[in-house]
Scaffold this motif. Sequence first.
Motif, PDB file in Angstrom:
ATOM      1  N   LEU A   7       0.839  -1.206   0.000  1.00 17.54           N
ATOM      2  CA  LEU A   7       0.000   0.000   0.000  1.00 17.54           C
ATOM      3  C   LEU A   7       0.868   1.247   0.000  1.00 17.54           C
ATOM      4  O   LEU A   7       0.611   2.184  -0.757  1.00 17.54           O
ATOM      5  CB  LEU A   7      -0.912   0.031   1.231  1.00 17.54           C
ATOM      6  N   GLU A   8       1.881   1.242   0.842  1.00 19.92           N
ATOM      7  CA  GLU A   8       2.785   2.398   0.926  1.00 19.92           C
ATOM      8  C   GLU A   8       3.465   2.643  -0.419  1.00 19.92           C
ATOM      9  O   GLU A   8       3.570   3.783  -0.875  1.00 19.92           O
ATOM     10  CB  GLU A   8       3.829   2.168   2.020  1.00 19.92           C
ATOM     11  N   GLN A   9       3.908   1.573  -1.077  1.00 12.28           N
ATOM     12  CA  GLN A   9       4.540   1.717  -2.386  1.00 12.28           C
ATOM     13  C   GLN A   9       3.541   2.266  -3.405  1.00 12.28           C
ATOM     14  O   GLN A   9       3.864   3.177  -4.172  1.00 12.28           O
ATOM     15  CB  GLN A   9       5.075   0.370  -2.871  1.00 12.28           C
ATOM     16  N   ILE A  10       2.333   1.714  -3.419  1.00 16.20           N
ATOM     17  CA  ILE A  10       1.302   2.171  -4.355  1.00 16.20           C
ATOM     18  C   ILE A  10       1.014   3.651  -4.147  1.00 16.20           C
ATOM     19  O   ILE A  10       1.006   4.436  -5.094  1.00 16.20           O
ATOM     20  CB  ILE A  10       0.020   1.323  -4.200  1.00 16.20           C
ATOM     21  N   TYR A  11       0.793   4.045  -2.899  1.00 17.76           N
ATOM     22  CA  TYR A  11       0.459   5.433  -2.607  1.00 17.76           C
ATOM     23  C   TYR A  11       1.610   6.374  -2.963  1.00 17.76           C
ATOM     24  O   TYR A  11       1.391   7.483  -3.452  1.00 17.76           O
ATOM     25  CB  TYR A  11       0.068   5.602  -1.141  1.00 17.76           C
ATOM     26  N   THR A  12       2.842   5.947  -2.735  1.00 25.60           N
ATOM     27  CA  THR A  12       4.008   6.767  -3.067  1.00 25.60           C
ATOM     28  C   THR A  12       4.086   6.996  -4.576  1.00 25.60           C
ATOM     29  O   THR A  12       4.354   8.113  -5.037  1.00 25.60           O
ATOM     30  CB  THR A  12       5.300   6.095  -2.555  1.00 25.60           C
ATOM     31  N   ILE A  13       3.829   5.950  -5.352  1.00 31.61           N
ATOM     32  CA  ILE A  13       3.870   6.057  -6.812  1.00 31.61           C
ATOM     33  C   ILE A  13       2.745   6.966  -7.307  1.00 31.61           C
ATOM     34  O   ILE A  13       2.972   7.874  -8.108  1.00 31.61           O
ATOM     35  CB  ILE A  13       3.800   4.667  -7.458  1.00 31.61           C
ATOM     36  N   VAL A  14       1.537   6.735  -6.827  1.00 32.23           N
ATOM     37  CA  VAL A  14       0.387   7.538  -7.274  1.00 32.23           C
ATOM     38  C   VAL A  14       0.603   9.008  -6.948  1.00 32.23           C
ATOM     39  O   VAL A  14       0.264   9.882  -7.740  1.00 32.23           O
ATOM     40  CB  VAL A  14      -0.928   6.995  -6.661  1.00 32.23           C
ATOM     41  N   TYR A  25      -3.376   1.135 -13.835  1.00 31.19           N
ATOM     42  CA  TYR A  25      -3.257   0.258 -12.669  1.00 31.19           C
ATOM     43  C   TYR A  25      -2.060  -0.674 -12.847  1.00 31.19           C
ATOM     44  O   TYR A  25      -1.291  -0.905 -11.915  1.00 31.19           O
ATOM     45  CB  TYR A  25      -4.533  -0.572 -12.490  1.00 31.19           C
ATOM     46  N   GLY A  26      -1.881  -1.188 -14.064  1.00 27.99           N
ATOM     47  CA  GLY A  26      -0.775  -2.106 -14.344  1.00 27.99           C
ATOM     48  C   GLY A  26       0.587  -1.462 -14.245  1.00 27.99           C
ATOM     49  O   GLY A  26       1.532  -2.066 -13.742  1.00 27.99           O
ATOM     50  N   ARG A  27       0.698  -0.224 -14.715  1.00 23.16           N
ATOM     51  CA  ARG A  27       1.989   0.472 -14.619  1.00 23.16           C
ATOM     52  C   ARG A  27       2.343   0.734 -13.153  1.00 23.16           C
ATOM     53  O   ARG A  27       3.496   0.600 -12.772  1.00 23.16           O
ATOM     54  CB  ARG A  27       1.960   1.785 -15.388  1.00 23.16           C
ATOM     55  N   VAL A  28       1.364   1.127 -12.355  1.00 25.70           N
ATOM     56  CA  VAL A  28       1.631   1.324 -10.930  1.00 25.70           C
ATOM     57  C   VAL A  28       2.071   0.002 -10.314  1.00 25.70           C
ATOM     58  O   VAL A  28       3.076  -0.062  -9.589  1.00 25.70           O
ATOM     59  CB  VAL A  28       0.403   1.901 -10.197  1.00 25.70           C
ATOM     60  N   ALA A  29       1.355  -1.069 -10.617  1.00 29.63           N
ATOM     61  CA  ALA A  29       1.687  -2.389 -10.059  1.00 29.63           C
ATOM     62  C   ALA A  29       3.112  -2.800 -10.431  1.00 29.63           C
ATOM     63  O   ALA A  29       3.858  -3.315  -9.594  1.00 29.63           O
ATOM     64  CB  ALA A  29       0.682  -3.424 -10.545  1.00 29.63           C
ATOM     65  N   VAL A  40      -3.899  -2.545  -6.981  1.00 34.87           N
ATOM     66  CA  VAL A  40      -3.832  -1.084  -7.124  1.00 34.87           C
ATOM     67  C   VAL A  40      -5.249  -0.512  -7.142  1.00 34.87           C
ATOM     68  O   VAL A  40      -5.544   0.478  -6.476  1.00 34.87           O
ATOM     69  CB  VAL A  40      -3.043  -0.676  -8.384  1.00 34.87           C
ATOM     70  N   GLY A  41      -6.151  -1.147  -7.883  1.00 31.69           N
ATOM     71  CA  GLY A  41      -7.542  -0.708  -7.907  1.00 31.69           C
ATOM     72  C   GLY A  41      -8.168  -0.758  -6.526  1.00 31.69           C
ATOM     73  O   GLY A  41      -8.873   0.172  -6.123  1.00 31.69           O
ATOM     74  N   SER A  42      -7.902  -1.820  -5.799  1.00 32.82           N
ATOM     75  CA  SER A  42      -8.427  -1.952  -4.433  1.00 32.82           C
ATOM     76  C   SER A  42      -7.888  -0.838  -3.543  1.00 32.82           C
ATOM     77  O   SER A  42      -8.624  -0.236  -2.756  1.00 32.82           O
ATOM     78  CB  SER A  42      -8.049  -3.317  -3.865  1.00 32.82           C
ATOM     79  N   GLN A  52      -4.799  13.121   0.163  1.00 29.37           N
ATOM     80  CA  GLN A  52      -4.542  14.105  -0.898  1.00 29.37           C
ATOM     81  C   GLN A  52      -4.003  13.436  -2.161  1.00 29.37           C
ATOM     82  O   GLN A  52      -3.486  14.117  -3.041  1.00 29.37           O
ATOM     83  CB  GLN A  52      -3.538  15.149  -0.391  1.00 29.37           C
ATOM     84  N   LEU A  53      -4.107  12.121  -2.253  1.00 22.43           N
ATOM     85  CA  LEU A  53      -3.569  11.418  -3.414  1.00 22.43           C
ATOM     86  C   LEU A  53      -4.388  11.701  -4.675  1.00 22.43           C
ATOM     87  O   LEU A  53      -5.615  11.747  -4.619  1.00 22.43           O
ATOM     88  CB  LEU A  53      -3.549   9.911  -3.168  1.00 22.43           C
ATOM     89  N   PRO A  54      -3.723  11.839  -5.805  1.00 17.57           N
ATOM     90  CA  PRO A  54      -4.426  12.074  -7.068  1.00 17.57           C
ATOM     91  C   PRO A  54      -4.949  10.759  -7.667  1.00 17.57           C
ATOM     92  O   PRO A  54      -4.540  10.342  -8.748  1.00 17.57           O
ATOM     93  CB  PRO A  54      -3.353  12.732  -7.938  1.00 17.57           C
ATOM     94  N   TRP A  55      -5.843  10.105  -6.973  1.00 17.48           N
ATOM     95  CA  TRP A  55      -6.413   8.810  -7.383  1.00 17.48           C
ATOM     96  C   TRP A  55      -7.000   8.867  -8.788  1.00 17.48           C
ATOM     97  O   TRP A  55      -6.988   7.879  -9.513  1.00 17.48           O
ATOM     98  CB  TRP A  55      -7.498   8.376  -6.401  1.00 17.48           C
ATOM     99  N   HIS A  56      -7.492  10.039  -9.158  1.00 18.47           N
ATOM    100  CA  HIS A  56      -8.167  10.191 -10.447  1.00 18.47           C
ATOM    101  C   HIS A  56      -7.217  10.034 -11.630  1.00 18.47           C
ATOM    102  O   HIS A  56      -7.663   9.865 -12.757  1.00 18.47           O
ATOM    103  CB  HIS A  56      -8.879  11.548 -10.508  1.00 18.47           C
ATOM    104  N   ARG A  57      -5.926  10.056 -11.390  1.00 19.33           N
ATOM    105  CA  ARG A  57      -4.949   9.939 -12.474  1.00 19.33           C
ATOM    106  C   ARG A  57      -4.608   8.488 -12.809  1.00 19.33           C
ATOM    107  O   ARG A  57      -3.762   8.238 -13.669  1.00 19.33           O
ATOM    108  CB  ARG A  57      -3.680  10.711 -12.110  1.00 19.33           C
ATOM    109  N   VAL A  58      -5.232   7.525 -12.143  1.00 21.00           N
ATOM    110  CA  VAL A  58      -4.993   6.106 -12.410  1.00 21.00           C
ATOM    111  C   VAL A  58      -6.178   5.565 -13.201  1.00 21.00           C
ATOM    112  O   VAL A  58      -7.321   5.647 -12.761  1.00 21.00           O
ATOM    113  CB  VAL A  58      -4.796   5.307 -11.101  1.00 21.00           C
ATOM    114  N   ILE A  59      -5.878   5.031 -14.396  1.00 19.99           N
ATOM    115  CA  ILE A  59      -6.926   4.582 -15.306  1.00 19.99           C
ATOM    116  C   ILE A  59      -6.650   3.148 -15.770  1.00 19.99           C
ATOM    117  O   ILE A  59      -5.593   2.590 -15.489  1.00 19.99           O
ATOM    118  CB  ILE A  59      -7.069   5.532 -16.512  1.00 19.99           C
ATOM    119  N   ALA A  60      -7.576   2.596 -16.515  1.00 21.38           N
ATOM    120  CA  ALA A  60      -7.443   1.239 -17.043  1.00 21.38           C
ATOM    121  C   ALA A  60      -6.409   1.174 -18.168  1.00 21.38           C
ATOM    122  O   ALA A  60      -6.095   2.186 -18.801  1.00 21.38           O
ATOM    123  CB  ALA A  60      -8.800   0.750 -17.552  1.00 21.38           C
ATOM    124  N   ALA A  61      -5.903  -0.015 -18.443  1.00 20.07           N
ATOM    125  CA  ALA A  61      -4.911  -0.225 -19.505  1.00 20.07           C
ATOM    126  C   ALA A  61      -5.446   0.172 -20.880  1.00 20.07           C
ATOM    127  O   ALA A  61      -4.675   0.528 -21.772  1.00 20.07           O
ATOM    128  CB  ALA A  61      -4.456  -1.677 -19.515  1.00 20.07           C
TER     129      ALA A  61
END
Length: 99
Positions: A7-14, A25-29, A40-42, A52-61
């Motif tokens: 989770l920490e890694q995912i949030y840091t990347i996002v 989602y795949g690139r973050v993973a 990542v979706g979960s 304050q994470l920009p969750w909206h910037r993560v999209i489908a492949a």
Amino acid sequence: MPRPELLEQIYTIVDQIPAGRVTTYGRVAAMTEGATPRMVGSAMRHLPDGHQLPWHRVIAASRKLADHGGAERQYQKLRNEGVVFDSKGRVPTHLVWPD
């Protein structure tokens, strides 16, 4: 939910995705030590209140927005940042981060 260290890694990347850009989602993973796109979706669905994470910037492949309850809000947030969509609802490849 992914393990706390993932989770920490995912949030840091996002958190590093620049405004006006998107990633999948795949690139973050792939940038983590073992997360899957589904994890990542979960993680995006279960963000803590007040984040304050920009969750909206993560999209489908497919470069389209995933079909979820926040899709319209996500679309508006991306449009407000200057992200454009083609006639099929896809984000152009030049806006996908990282290059």
